[in-house]
Design a protein around this motif. Sequence first.
Motif, PDB file in Angstrom:
ATOM      1  N   VAL A   1      38.007  39.410  46.433  1.00 61.52           N
ATOM      2  CA  VAL A   1      38.498  38.089  46.024  1.00 61.52           C
ATOM      3  C   VAL A   1      39.718  37.702  46.846  1.00 61.52           C
ATOM      4  O   VAL A   1      39.822  36.557  47.315  1.00 61.52           O
ATOM      5  CB  VAL A   1      38.831  38.077  44.516  1.00 61.52           C
ATOM      6  N   ARG A   2      40.619  38.626  47.058  1.00 63.74           N
ATOM      7  CA  ARG A   2      41.810  38.342  47.884  1.00 63.74           C
ATOM      8  C   ARG A   2      41.399  37.954  49.298  1.00 63.74           C
ATOM      9  O   ARG A   2      41.988  37.046  49.907  1.00 63.74           O
ATOM     10  CB  ARG A   2      42.727  39.572  47.915  1.00 63.74           C
ATOM     11  N   GLU A   3      40.383  38.622  49.825  1.00 64.98           N
ATOM     12  CA  GLU A   3      39.910  38.311  51.173  1.00 64.98           C
ATOM     13  C   GLU A   3      39.245  36.943  51.228  1.00 64.98           C
ATOM     14  O   GLU A   3      39.436  36.188  52.185  1.00 64.98           O
ATOM     15  CB  GLU A   3      38.928  39.388  51.627  1.00 64.98           C
ATOM     16  N   LEU A   4      38.472  36.607  50.197  1.00 65.87           N
ATOM     17  CA  LEU A   4      37.802  35.297  50.153  1.00 65.87           C
ATOM     18  C   LEU A   4      38.816  34.161  50.146  1.00 65.87           C
ATOM     19  O   LEU A   4      38.547  33.068  50.654  1.00 65.87           O
ATOM     20  CB  LEU A   4      36.921  35.198  48.909  1.00 65.87           C
ATOM     21  N   PHE A   5      39.992  34.406  49.558  1.00 64.47           N
ATOM     22  CA  PHE A   5      41.019  33.371  49.451  1.00 64.47           C
ATOM     23  C   PHE A   5      42.268  33.762  50.234  1.00 64.47           C
ATOM     24  O   PHE A   5      43.398  33.584  49.777  1.00 64.47           O
ATOM     25  CB  PHE A   5      41.339  33.129  47.966  1.00 64.47           C
ATOM     26  N   SER A   6      42.048  34.260  51.427  1.00 63.61           N
ATOM     27  CA  SER A   6      43.154  34.761  52.247  1.00 63.61           C
ATOM     28  C   SER A   6      44.102  33.655  52.701  1.00 63.61           C
ATOM     29  O   SER A   6      45.238  33.935  53.093  1.00 63.61           O
ATOM     30  CB  SER A   6      42.607  35.509  53.466  1.00 63.61           C
ATOM     31  N   ALA A   7      43.643  32.397  52.640  1.00 64.61           N
ATOM     32  CA  ALA A   7      44.515  31.284  53.029  1.00 64.61           C
ATOM     33  C   ALA A   7      45.460  30.890  51.894  1.00 64.61           C
ATOM     34  O   ALA A   7      46.303  30.001  52.080  1.00 64.61           O
ATOM     35  CB  ALA A   7      43.670  30.076  53.444  1.00 64.61           C
ATOM     36  N   LEU A   8      45.321  31.533  50.735  1.00 67.91           N
ATOM     37  CA  LEU A   8      46.142  31.196  49.578  1.00 67.91           C
ATOM     38  C   LEU A   8      47.012  32.387  49.180  1.00 67.91           C
ATOM     39  O   LEU A   8      46.694  33.530  49.499  1.00 67.91           O
ATOM     40  CB  LEU A   8      45.244  30.813  48.392  1.00 67.91           C
ATOM     41  N   ASP A   9      48.085  32.091  48.489  1.00 65.55           N
ATOM     42  CA  ASP A   9      48.965  33.148  47.976  1.00 65.55           C
ATOM     43  C   ASP A   9      48.654  33.387  46.499  1.00 65.55           C
ATOM     44  O   ASP A   9      48.508  32.431  45.721  1.00 65.55           O
ATOM     45  CB  ASP A   9      50.434  32.739  48.121  1.00 65.55           C
ATOM     46  N   LEU A  10      48.547  34.647  46.124  1.00 62.68           N
ATOM     47  CA  LEU A  10      48.293  34.994  44.739  1.00 62.68           C
ATOM     48  C   LEU A  10      49.603  34.966  43.954  1.00 62.68           C
ATOM     49  O   LEU A  10      50.510  35.746  44.214  1.00 62.68           O
ATOM     50  CB  LEU A  10      47.654  36.380  44.650  1.00 62.68           C
ATOM     51  N   GLN A  11      49.669  34.066  42.971  1.00 66.29           N
ATOM     52  CA  GLN A  11      50.863  33.942  42.133  1.00 66.29           C
ATOM     53  C   GLN A  11      50.819  34.860  40.924  1.00 66.29           C
ATOM     54  O   GLN A  11      51.845  35.374  40.487  1.00 66.29           O
ATOM     55  CB  GLN A  11      51.004  32.489  41.650  1.00 66.29           C
ATOM     56  N   GLU A  12      49.611  35.014  40.383  1.00 66.48           N
ATOM     57  CA  GLU A  12      49.484  35.836  39.185  1.00 66.48           C
ATOM     58  C   GLU A  12      48.064  36.388  39.085  1.00 66.48           C
ATOM     59  O   GLU A  12      47.091  35.719  39.468  1.00 66.48           O
ATOM     60  CB  GLU A  12      49.782  35.033  37.922  1.00 66.48           C
ATOM     61  N   PHE A  13      47.950  37.608  38.588  1.00 61.43           N
ATOM     62  CA  PHE A  13      46.652  38.191  38.272  1.00 61.43           C
ATOM     63  C   PHE A  13      46.675  38.655  36.826  1.00 61.43           C
ATOM     64  O   PHE A  13      47.599  39.345  36.392  1.00 61.43           O
ATOM     65  CB  PHE A  13      46.340  39.383  39.187  1.00 61.43           C
ATOM     66  N   ALA A  14      45.688  38.227  36.059  1.00 59.38           N
ATOM     67  CA  ALA A  14      45.525  38.676  34.676  1.00 59.38           C
ATOM     68  C   ALA A  14      44.130  39.257  34.533  1.00 59.38           C
ATOM     69  O   ALA A  14      43.252  39.020  35.378  1.00 59.38           O
ATOM     70  CB  ALA A  14      45.745  37.526  33.699  1.00 59.38           C
ATOM     71  N   LEU A  15      43.917  40.016  33.481  1.00 55.55           N
ATOM     72  CA  LEU A  15      42.667  40.746  33.340  1.00 55.55           C
ATOM     73  C   LEU A  15      42.188  40.741  31.895  1.00 55.55           C
ATOM     74  O   LEU A  15      42.985  40.885  30.972  1.00 55.55           O
ATOM     75  CB  LEU A  15      42.867  42.193  33.801  1.00 55.55           C
TER      76      LEU A  15
END
Length: 259
Positions: free
Chosen positions: A208-222
């Motif tokens: 998922v991080r690779e698919l959206f590599s142009a974006l910065d991850l602000q938060e991950f919840a599970l």
Amino acid sequence: MPRIRSKLCEFVIRWFGLVLNLRGVLSVYRLAPFMLQWRSFAGRSGIPAPASDLYPCLADATLKTGFDPHYFFQAAWLARKLAASRPAVHTDIASDVGMIGVLSAFVPVEFLDIRPLDVALEGLVSRNDNLSSLALLSDSVASLSCLHVLEHIGLGRYGDPLEPDGHVKAAGELSRVLAPGGDLYLSVPVGRERACFNAHRVFSVATVRELFSALDLQEFALVDDAGCFKPGADASATASCEYACGLFHFVKRRRAGPR
């Protein structure tokens, strides 16, 4: 005669529905008490309760209210995000329509799907669009969500064409239309990576991080395999998951201006 046939069909459907699913089969032992309850109720009811209108719901007498943890928690998560950010307009791509109707009560929502939602509701606009090739302009959407959708693209489940890399195209489109500085709220199944044709895919967090590599991850919840919601989770917690739900809040990087 047609009315009699229609009522007969409804009656058959109600009763066959009892045994054509696992929950129904497991609750058949409640049938005898159900019939006794009905006879007692019918004898005291102020309105008719004929046998022809019996509608057994034997699997619903549970100790706790059942719910789908993925859909419950992702809706609560997104609602809180939008309540905090209060965007002028929020755009959603094909997420759960029950959630969309509620969100439109406090933020104007544009809902896009290959199967448009045919309703008239204040605060909600729906139209046809395809996540593999969105009609939206690049860098045009400031607030965007796509919950439990990306994993389905290209598997033919919803009448869409078969595309083994459909999820890649869809991720590219979400990144393309998101405005610089804009928010993308995404959820997908996470855990042991695989494709369960034609239902869904399950992704690793790294994918998922690779698919959206142009974006910065602000938060991950599970939402883990046990159905527990874990805000601010560590992505490594998904390593042992089989079918969890990852909730990703991405922000698109702003382009550097001329010096």
